[in-house]
Design an enzyme around this catalytic site. Structure first.
Site, PDB file in Angstrom:
ATOM      1  N   SER A  79      10.226  -1.236  -0.767  1.00 42.25           N
ATOM      2  CA  SER A  79      10.186  -2.633  -1.042  1.00 42.25           C
ATOM      3  C   SER A  79      10.868  -2.696  -2.324  1.00 42.25           C
ATOM      4  CB  SER A  79       8.671  -3.057  -0.882  1.00 42.25           C
ATOM      5  OG  SER A  79       8.009  -2.246  -1.882  1.00 42.25           O
ATOM      6  N   CYS A  80      11.105  -1.770  -3.105  1.00 40.50           N
ATOM      7  CA  CYS A  80      11.449  -2.339  -4.327  1.00 40.50           C
ATOM      8  C   CYS A  80      12.413  -1.136  -4.968  1.00 40.50           C
ATOM      9  CB  CYS A  80      10.474  -2.354  -5.576  1.00 40.50           C
ATOM     10  SG  CYS A  80      10.905  -2.672  -7.235  1.00 40.50           S
ATOM     11  N   GLY A  81      13.845  -1.614  -4.946  1.00 43.74           N
ATOM     12  CA  GLY A  81      14.800  -0.469  -5.370  1.00 43.74           C
ATOM     13  C   GLY A  81      14.869  -0.310  -6.710  1.00 43.74           C
TER      14      GLY A  81
ATOM     15  N   CYS B  16      12.211  -0.009  -9.103  1.00 37.90           N
ATOM     16  CA  CYS B  16      11.086   0.398  -9.787  1.00 37.90           C
ATOM     17  C   CYS B  16      11.426   1.735 -10.741  1.00 37.90           C
ATOM     18  CB  CYS B  16       9.989   0.916  -8.692  1.00 37.90           C
ATOM     19  SG  CYS B  16       9.543  -0.407  -7.515  1.00 37.90           S
TER      20      CYS B  16
END
Length: 284
Positions: free
Chosen positions: A114-116, A118
C-alpha cells in the site's frame, strides 16, 4: 509461474444461509531487489513481471533511464538455506559504466503493497531529478479530450483479467491521448503495477513515455506522481483522490493530475492545459 492467484476455503453467509466453498485470492509474496548483488529493497507484490517490476523501480529511483543501462536481471538461486530458488529474489546488473548509487542503511527501502515509500529517510530523498521534464512539451504537446479521459476507467476495467477472478488487485494502464490501450499491469500494490508498466517500457526502449497517459486504480499518491514524472509521463489520472503532496509535486513538475475520474466527472488538480476544455471553467 502460476502464482498469481491461490485458493482458500471460505465460509460463505448469504441471507442467513451458511455454506463452505473455495475462493480465489490474489497472491502476495515478498520480492527482494538486489542491485549488482547488494540488497536494495523489498516489496510485497503479486508474482509475475518481476523483472519489469525491478527495472521500473530503478527508473523511479533515478538509477535507470535507458535499456542499454541494464545488463540483465536474474532470479537468485540459493535464496534460502536448502539452496532452492524461491523466485522471490532478483538481482539487477547494471551495464558497465552506469553509476551505482550509494546503498546505505538510510537508503535501504522496505515497501508494502500500500505504500512504496515506507522507509524513506525524508521527503527530500524522493525528490529525485527527472531525466525528462514533463513540463517541457512544447515540441510535442499532449492534448486529451475530457470525454476520452472519462472513457478510460471502463477500458481499464475490461482489461483486468485477474481482478475478475479475485476482486483484490490494483491496476495501472498506459493509453494514447486518443484512448488506445498500450499496456496494462495488475498487482496487489498500485505502485508495483506502475513499476511493471515502466519497467516493460524501459526494456522495450520506449522511455520516455512522453506521449502516454497513465491511469491508476485507487488514489494518486506522491509516489505515483514521482514514478510518472521519472518515466516522462505527462498525464496521470486516478479513479480516486490525490494526496496534497501529489498535487504539489504535479504542480511543481508540470504534470497533469486528474482525480476522482468516475463516469463523466473528474477533478483536475494540475496541468489543465493538456485537457481540451471547452466549457466555461473560468466562469466558476
Amino acid at each position: 509461474m502460476g502464482r498469481v492467484t491461490e485458493r482458500r476455503r471460505v465460509i460463505r453467509i448469504r441471507d442467513g444461509a451458511v455454506s463452505t466453498r473455495p475462493d480465489t485470492l490474489v497472491a502476495e509474496e515478498p520480492l527482494e531487489i538486489r542491485l549488482n548483488g547488494k540488497p536494495l529493497a523489498i516489496t510485497m507484490r503479486t508474482p509475475g513481471d518481476d523483472f519489469a517490476l525491478a527495472a521500473g523501480f530503478l527508473v523511479s529511483e533515478g538509477v535507470l533511464g535507458r535499456a542499454d543501462e541494464l545488463a540483465n536481471i536474474v532470479y537468485c538461486a540459493g535464496a534460502i538455506e536448502d539452496g532452492s530458488n524461491t523466485y522471490n529474489v532478483v538481482d539487477v546488473k547494471l551495464a558497465p559504466g552506469v553509476p551505482v548509487p550509494d546503498i546505505t542503511l538510510e537508503r535501504n527501502v522496505y515497501t508494502t503493497s500500500s505504500c512504496g515509500l515506507c522507509g524513506k529517510a525524508s521527503l527530500d530523498a524522493v525528490r529525485t531529478t527527472a531525466r525528462w521534464p514533463v513540463g517541457d512539451d512544447e515540441n510535442a504537446p499532449v492534448r486529451i479530450e475530457p470525454e476520452t479521459l472519462a472513457s478510460l476507467p471502463d477500458r481499464l476495467r475490461a482489461a483486468q483479467r485477474v481482478f475478475d477472478r479475485t476482486g483484490g488487485l490494483h491496476a495501472a494502464a498506459l493509453f494514447t491521448p486518443e484512448g488506445e490501450l498500450l499496456d496494462v499491469r495488475e498487482d496487489v500494490g498500485r505502485h508495483n503495477a506502475v513499476d511493471k508498466l515502466v519497467g516493460r517500457a524501459l526494456q522495450q526502449g520506449l522511455l520516455p513515455l512522453s506521449g502516454a497517459v497513465l491511469l491508476v486504480s485507487g488514489r494518486a499518491s506522491f509516489e505515483l506522481v514521482q514514478k510518472a514524472v521519472m518515466a516522462g509521463i505527462p498525464v496521470l489520472a486516478a479513479v480516486s483522490a490525490p494526496s496534497s503532496l501529489a498535487v504539489d509535486l504535479a504542480a511543481e513538475t508540470g504534470l497533469t493530475l486528474v482525480g476522482f475520474l468516475r463516469g463523466a466527472s473528474m477533478n483536475v488538480y494540475a496541468g489543465e492545459h493538456r485537457l481540451a476544455l471547452r466549457t466555461a471553467a473560468g466562469r466558476a
